[in-house]
Design a protein around this motif. Structure first.
Motif, PDB file in Angstrom:
ATOM      1  N   LEU A 187      -0.675   6.080  -6.938  1.00 13.68           N
ATOM      2  CA  LEU A 187      -2.133   6.103  -6.990  1.00 13.68           C
ATOM      3  C   LEU A 187      -2.698   7.008  -5.900  1.00 13.68           C
ATOM      4  N   GLU A 188      -3.892   7.512  -6.148  1.00 12.40           N
ATOM      5  CA  GLU A 188      -4.612   8.262  -5.127  1.00 12.40           C
ATOM      6  C   GLU A 188      -5.225   7.307  -4.119  1.00 12.40           C
ATOM      7  N   TRP A 189      -5.546   7.848  -2.938  1.00 14.29           N
ATOM      8  CA  TRP A 189      -6.121   7.004  -1.889  1.00 14.29           C
ATOM      9  C   TRP A 189      -7.476   6.438  -2.307  1.00 14.29           C
ATOM     10  N   ILE A 190      -8.213   7.139  -3.178  1.00 15.27           N
ATOM     11  CA  ILE A 190      -9.534   6.651  -3.586  1.00 15.27           C
ATOM     12  C   ILE A 190      -9.387   5.370  -4.396  1.00 15.27           C
ATOM     13  N   GLU A 191      -8.443   5.365  -5.372  1.00 16.71           N
ATOM     14  CA  GLU A 191      -8.253   4.150  -6.172  1.00 16.71           C
ATOM     15  C   GLU A 191      -7.753   2.991  -5.315  1.00 16.71           C
ATOM     16  N   ILE A 192      -6.814   3.282  -4.413  1.00 15.41           N
ATOM     17  CA  ILE A 192      -6.301   2.217  -3.549  1.00 15.41           C
ATOM     18  C   ILE A 192      -7.418   1.661  -2.673  1.00 15.41           C
ATOM     19  N   SER A 193      -8.252   2.547  -2.143  1.00 13.38           N
ATOM     20  CA  SER A 193      -9.337   2.109  -1.256  1.00 13.38           C
ATOM     21  C   SER A 193     -10.337   1.227  -1.984  1.00 13.38           C
ATOM     22  N   ILE A 221       0.837  -1.207   0.000  1.00 10.87           N
ATOM     23  CA  ILE A 221       0.000   0.000   0.000  1.00 10.87           C
ATOM     24  C   ILE A 221       0.870   1.255   0.000  1.00 10.87           C
ATOM     25  N   PHE A 222       1.966   1.230   0.777  1.00 10.54           N
ATOM     26  CA  PHE A 222       2.862   2.389   0.824  1.00 10.54           C
ATOM     27  C   PHE A 222       3.457   2.676  -0.548  1.00 10.54           C
ATOM     28  N   VAL A 229     -10.094  -0.199  -5.180  1.00  5.71           N
ATOM     29  CA  VAL A 229      -9.603  -1.274  -6.041  1.00  5.71           C
ATOM     30  C   VAL A 229      -8.807  -2.299  -5.240  1.00  5.71           C
ATOM     31  N   VAL A 230      -7.891  -1.831  -4.401  1.00  6.12           N
ATOM     32  CA  VAL A 230      -6.968  -2.733  -3.712  1.00  6.12           C
ATOM     33  C   VAL A 230      -7.561  -3.275  -2.412  1.00  6.12           C
ATOM     34  N   LEU A 231      -8.211  -2.409  -1.639  1.00  9.45           N
ATOM     35  CA  LEU A 231      -8.684  -2.810  -0.308  1.00  9.45           C
ATOM     36  C   LEU A 231      -9.626  -4.011  -0.341  1.00  9.45           C
ATOM     37  N   VAL A 289      -4.419   1.117   7.427  1.00 11.45           N
ATOM     38  CA  VAL A 289      -4.411   1.508   6.019  1.00 11.45           C
ATOM     39  C   VAL A 289      -4.570   3.023   5.893  1.00 11.45           C
ATOM     40  N   ALA A 290      -5.447   3.612   6.711  1.00  9.30           N
ATOM     41  CA  ALA A 290      -5.675   5.062   6.642  1.00  9.30           C
ATOM     42  C   ALA A 290      -4.403   5.832   6.992  1.00  9.30           C
ATOM     43  N   ILE A 291      -3.680   5.394   8.032  1.00  9.09           N
ATOM     44  CA  ILE A 291      -2.410   6.050   8.383  1.00  9.09           C
ATOM     45  C   ILE A 291      -1.423   5.905   7.228  1.00  9.09           C
ATOM     46  N   ASN A 292      -1.387   4.715   6.655  1.00  7.93           N
ATOM     47  CA  ASN A 292      -0.483   4.451   5.536  1.00  7.93           C
ATOM     48  C   ASN A 292      -0.825   5.330   4.338  1.00  7.93           C
ATOM     49  N   LEU A 293      -2.112   5.445   4.039  1.00 10.31           N
ATOM     50  CA  LEU A 293      -2.529   6.220   2.869  1.00 10.31           C
ATOM     51  C   LEU A 293      -2.310   7.712   3.052  1.00 10.31           C
ATOM     52  N   GLN A 294      -2.208   8.160   4.304  1.00 14.61           N
ATOM     53  CA  GLN A 294      -1.928   9.580   4.511  1.00 14.61           C
ATOM     54  C   GLN A 294      -0.588   9.955   3.898  1.00 14.61           C
TER      55      GLN A 294
END
Length: 451
Positions: free
Chosen positions: A347-353, A340-341, A355-357, A386-391
């Motif tokens: 990628l933006e956090w929206i796509e990661i959330s 994720i990091f 698509v990947v999550l 994940v939220a801390i990571n995506l920040q």
């Protein structure tokens, strides 16, 4: 290896094509939806199956009442950003910390925490802090790296500290209570703020030339007694934070209802600050519509992409790749966090959330971390990690949006290289906070269990 590639060839090709499309600059929402439809035909998926995509979009997105909270929280943040509260509060905080080396930087970090709990809009927070604090910090003699770093990092706290749009969407994706996510994110968010402040004070002590003392005449320009000034400037944001977060945590209101309370409260605060007029309201509504539409279209496109990706065996591929490493639960968790990091660089956090999550959740559900965590508690802990990571995705080049917001504010006065270097210690601090929450899950789970 050859058998693995042959079995999941189309799923792998979908990922490669998605990354190539993102680097091309094509709008992500249309890219996700278009790839989903294209690979449905390439993979020979029956046409009637695509009807389930429409059902998922309407049943899981359009009819999801939780999504109403997004434009309401966005509107609340934009109205507060335009109300003038932040400017008054920064000046008062500078009076409070101004006689300490690094005091102005600490004031920016504290203001970032307060506005994060009031707005949750990254773009607005970074731009607001940059416009307010950067000229003052540079004029006072702050080193550009310290000034840019604290502004960018503090401005991104809004994506973690509730009310956070990211947590609203994660609650929908993971099917967990958004209220519990808000409770769980509060301590980690404040922990990051404390880590920032400690770093700033230590750095200012070791390198006093990076954070000179302010001019006493500038600090004391406001003759209002400091306690009264603090009460005056903190009252509005505190009342709004208590009304929104307090109503959720006490179980009085749902996140959607609390978002409506916040939107109304921001209007009242803007009116009290005499900054509410037709132009301000028009701009706030227009920007709210743009942001909400962007998020909604990405969600729709990601839904189409995910359904087809799973039909082509993408979920099994991800699970096999991760579980086949032979690592234990914590080893797999660190691997997932590392993936994720790295994805946050591109990628933006929206796509990661979106698509990947959903692909990683089935893997995490099978892991036993001890501490009696299972079901909802495990998902809440994982979501906050994940939220801390995506920040960090807002701060890491080449696509860290907070860096581009800050670059736009500097108007060429500060080079992009300086801005990139400025965020390195703050990314390390965020990773430190992430490790602490992994090692001590109670930092995340204590408050939801208490309330």
């Amino acid at each position: 290896m050859a058998e693995f590639v042959a079995e999941y060839a189309l799923a792998l090709l979908m990922i490669v094509t998605l990354l190539a499309g993102i680097f091309s600059g094509y709008p992500v929402a249309f890219l996700l939806g278009g790839l989903g439809i294209a690979f449905a035909f390439i993979g020979g998926i029956p046409i009637p199956f695509l009807g389930t995509v429409g059902s998922r979009i309407f049943g899981g997105v359009i009819e999801n009442w939780l999504m109403i909270a997004i434009p309401l929280f966005v509107f609340m943040g934009l109205m507060l950003e335009r109300s003038g509260i932040a400017k008054s509060l920064l000046l008062t905080l500078q009076r409070l910390f101004g006689r300490t080396h690094g005091g102005l930087a600490v004031s920016v970090a504290v203001l970032g925490v307060i506005m994060a709990a009031s707005t949750g809009i990254i773009g607005a927070s970074v731009v607001m802090l940059g416009l307010l604090a950067l000229p003052v910090m540079l004029k006072q003699g702050y080193h550009p790296e310290m000034a840019c770093g604290v502004i960018a990092a503090s401005g991104t706290l809004g994506i973690l500290i509730p009310p956070s749009i990211m947590l609203v969407l994660m609650g929908s994706i993971l099917q967990v209570s958004v209220g519990d996510l808000f409770k769980a994110a509060l301590i980690p968010g404040l922990l990051l703020g404390v880590l920032y402040i400690v770093y700033l004070l230590v750095t200012a002590r070791l390198k006093p030339d990076w954070a000179p003392l302010a001019d006493p005449d500038a600090i004391d320009a406001d003759t209002t007694p400091l306690p009264l000034a603090l009460a005056r400037d903190l009252l509005g944001p505190v009342v709004l934070i208590v009304a929104v977060l307090g109503s959720i945590m006490a179980g009085i209101a749902t996140p959607t209802e609390a978002a409506a309370i916040g939107a109304l409260g921001s209007l009242l605060l803007a009116a009290l600050m005499r900054s509410l007029d037709f132009a301000t309201l028009r701009d706030a509504v227009r920007d709210t519509s743009r942001t909400s539409a962007m998020i909604l279209f990405v969600v729709i496109g990601a839904t189409c992409f995910s359904v087809v990706f799973k039909r082509l065996g993408g979920d099994s591929m991800i699970e096999e790749m991760i579980t086949g490493t032979g690592l234990g639960p914590y080893g797999l968790l660190l691997l997932v966090m590392g993936i994720i990091f790295v994805l946050g660089f591109f990628l933006e956090w929206i796509e990661i959330s979106f698509v990947v999550l959903p692909l990683l959740v089935p893997v995490v559900e099978l892991l036993d971390f001890g501490y009696g965590m299972s079901g909802q508690g495990l998902m809440i802990w994982f979501a906050i990690l994940v939220a801390i990571n995506l920040q960090t995705s807002f701060l890491t080049p080449p696509f860290g949006y907070a860096l581009f917001y800050l670059k736009g504010i500097t108007q060429g006065q500060i080079g992009i290289g300086t801005i990139y270097r400025s965020i390195i210690p703050f990314v390390l601090l965020q990773l430190t906070g992430l490790i602490l929450c992994i090692v001590f899950p109670s930092l995340v789970l204590w408050l939801p269990g208490l309330i």
